[in-house]
Design an enzyme around this catalytic site. Structure first.
Site, PDB file in Angstrom:
ATOM      1  N   ASN A 182       0.873  -1.236  -0.010  1.00  0.00           N
ATOM      2  CA  ASN A 182       0.005   0.090   0.077  1.00  0.00           C
ATOM      3  C   ASN A 182       0.871   0.937   0.004  1.00  0.00           C
ATOM      4  OD1 ASN A 182      -1.939   1.763   0.266  1.00  0.00           O
ATOM      5  ND2 ASN A 182      -2.203   1.585   2.548  1.00  0.00           N
ATOM      6  N   LYS A 238      -0.096   4.396  -0.353  1.00  0.00           N
ATOM      7  CA  LYS A 238      -0.646   5.295   0.424  1.00  0.00           C
ATOM      8  C   LYS A 238      -0.522   6.556  -0.472  1.00  0.00           C
ATOM      9  CE  LYS A 238      -0.253   3.263   5.000  1.00  0.00           C
ATOM     10  NZ  LYS A 238      -0.005   3.196   6.412  1.00  0.00           N
ATOM     11  N   HIS A 251      -9.495   0.645   5.389  1.00  0.00           N
ATOM     12  CA  HIS A 251      -8.027   0.967   6.052  1.00  0.00           C
ATOM     13  C   HIS A 251      -8.178   2.014   7.152  1.00  0.00           C
ATOM     14  CE1 HIS A 251      -4.049   2.504   6.465  1.00  0.00           C
ATOM     15  NE2 HIS A 251      -3.662   1.483   6.057  1.00  0.00           N
ATOM     16  N   GLU A 275      -6.700   4.363   8.062  1.00  0.00           N
ATOM     17  CA  GLU A 275      -6.721   5.864   7.930  1.00  0.00           C
ATOM     18  C   GLU A 275      -7.926   6.511   7.318  1.00  0.00           C
ATOM     19  OE1 GLU A 275      -2.188   5.123   7.174  1.00  0.00           O
ATOM     20  OE2 GLU A 275      -3.305   5.464   5.483  1.00  0.00           O
ATOM     21  N   GLU A 304      -4.694  -5.224  10.807  1.00  0.00           N
ATOM     22  CA  GLU A 304      -3.615  -4.093  11.057  1.00  0.00           C
ATOM     23  C   GLU A 304      -4.046  -3.408  12.369  1.00  0.00           C
ATOM     24  OE1 GLU A 304      -1.793  -2.500   7.106  1.00  0.00           O
ATOM     25  OE2 GLU A 304      -4.014  -1.690   7.428  1.00  0.00           O
ATOM     26  N   GLY A 355       2.563   2.411  10.900  1.00  0.00           N
ATOM     27  CA  GLY A 355       3.331   3.801  10.690  1.00  0.00           C
ATOM     28  C   GLY A 355       4.169   4.139  11.914  1.00  0.00           C
ATOM     29  N   SER A 378       3.861  -1.800  10.356  1.00  0.00           N
ATOM     30  CA  SER A 378       5.120  -1.793  10.505  1.00  0.00           C
ATOM     31  C   SER A 378       5.793  -3.132  10.053  1.00  0.00           C
ATOM     32  CB  SER A 378       5.599  -1.112  11.790  1.00  0.00           C
ATOM     33  OG  SER A 378       5.103   0.071  12.235  1.00  0.00           O
TER      34      SER A 378
END
Length: 247
Positions: free
Chosen positions: A10, A12, A94, A96, A164, A170, A210
C-alpha cells in the site's frame, strides 16, 4: 489445499511517476517467490501507469472504491471503472480512512459488497486502536468490523482480511508474533462460526502494521498469518525481502 501466501504493498499518498516507475522496474527485475501472490496499491492517479508497466503475475489494487456503479459522486471511483482499467483488487476499511475520513463499518461493508459484485478482489482492513487493545477489546472490535461485512455478503472467496492494529501502522511498533497469531486465530475461529468452515479454511488473513524485512520471516511462520499488507516498506527495496519471507 494450503492458502497461497499474499503480500500487498500500500503506497498510500506517496510517489511520483518516476519513483513509481522505479519501484515497478525493481519488482519486474526481481526474483520473487512464485508461490506468493503480489499486489501493489499506488495512488489512484498512477493505477494505469502501474498496470501498464508491471509484469504479468503482479496485480494492481486501488486504495479505495465507492459503493455505487456510477453517477454524481465527485472524486469517487467505481468497481466497474477499476475493472474496465485492468485493476483487479481494491482495499476497503483502511484505518486511515476509518479515522481521518470517518468511514463507518456499514459504509465499508457496502463498498466491499460493491467491489465484490463488480468482480474485484477485496483486501478488507480491520484493527483496533491502542486504547481498545489496552481495554481488552481487540477481538470485539475486529469481529464487529467483520460482522458488518458478513451482513452484506456471504461469499468470502475473493476477500483477503488484513489485520492491522491501528497502533502499529506507521509507528515503528509491531505486534509480537504471539499477539498477531492470537488475533489471526480468533478471526479464523469467527469465520468458522459465522460464515462457514470453508471460509475459515480458505480465507487468507494477512498482517499489517510496520512490517519490514527484519520481522517478516518470524511473522510468516505463524500458522494463521497468510501474508502481509505492507505500508512504508513497500516503497523500498526491502519490499522484495518481505515478498520472499517464506523462501
Amino acid at each position: 489445499m494450503a492458502r497461497q501466501f499474499f503480500v500487498g504493498g500500500n503506497f498510500k499518498m506517496n510517489g511520483t511517476i518516476k519513483s513509481i516507475q522505479d519501484i515497478i522496474h525493481h519488482l519486474n527485475d526481481a526474483k520473487l517467490d512464485p508461490k506468493t501472490e503480489v499486489v501493489i496499491a499506488p495512488p489512484a492517479l498512477y493505477l494505469l501507469l502501474a498496470r501498464e508497466h508491471l509484469r504479468q503475475g503482479i496485480e494492481v489494487a486501488a486504495q479505495n472504491v465507492f459503493d455505487k456503479p456510477n453517477g454524481a459522486f465527485t472524486g469517487e471511483i467505481s468497481a466497474e471503472q477499476l475493472k474496465d482499467s485492468g485493476i483487479t483488487w481494491t482495499l476497503t476499511g483502511h484505518s486511515e480512512r476509518r479515522v481521518i475520513l470517518g468511514e463507518e463499518d456499514k459504509f465499508i461493508a457496502s463498498k466491499t459488497k460493491a467491489a465484490l459484485d463488480g468482480g474485484l478482489g477485496v483486501i478488507l482492513c480491520i484493527g483496533e486502536t491502542l486504547e481498545q487493545r489496552e481495554d481488552s477489546k481487540t477481538i470485539d472490535v475486529v469481529t464487529t468490523q467483520l460482522k458488518a461485512v458478513a451482513e452484506q455478503t456471504k461469499d468470502w472467496s475473493k476477500i483477503v482480511v488484513a489485520y492491522e492494529p491501528v497502533w502499529a501502522i506507521g509507528t515503528g511498533k509491531v505486534a509480537t508474533t504471539e499477539q498477531a497469531q492470537e488475533v489471526h486465530a480468533e478471526i479464523r475461529k469467527w469465520l468458522s462460526s459465522n460464515i462457514s468452515k470453508e471460509a475459515s479454511d480458505n480465507t487468507r488473513i494477512i498482517y499489517g502494521g510496520s512490517v519490514n524485512e527484519k520481522n517478516c520471516r518470524d511473522l510468516a511462520q505463524q500458522a494463521d498469518i497468510d501474508g502481509f499488507l505492507v505500508g512504508g516498506a513497500s516503497l523500498k527495496p526491502a519490499f522484495i525481502d518481505i515478498i520472499n519471507a517464506k523462501v
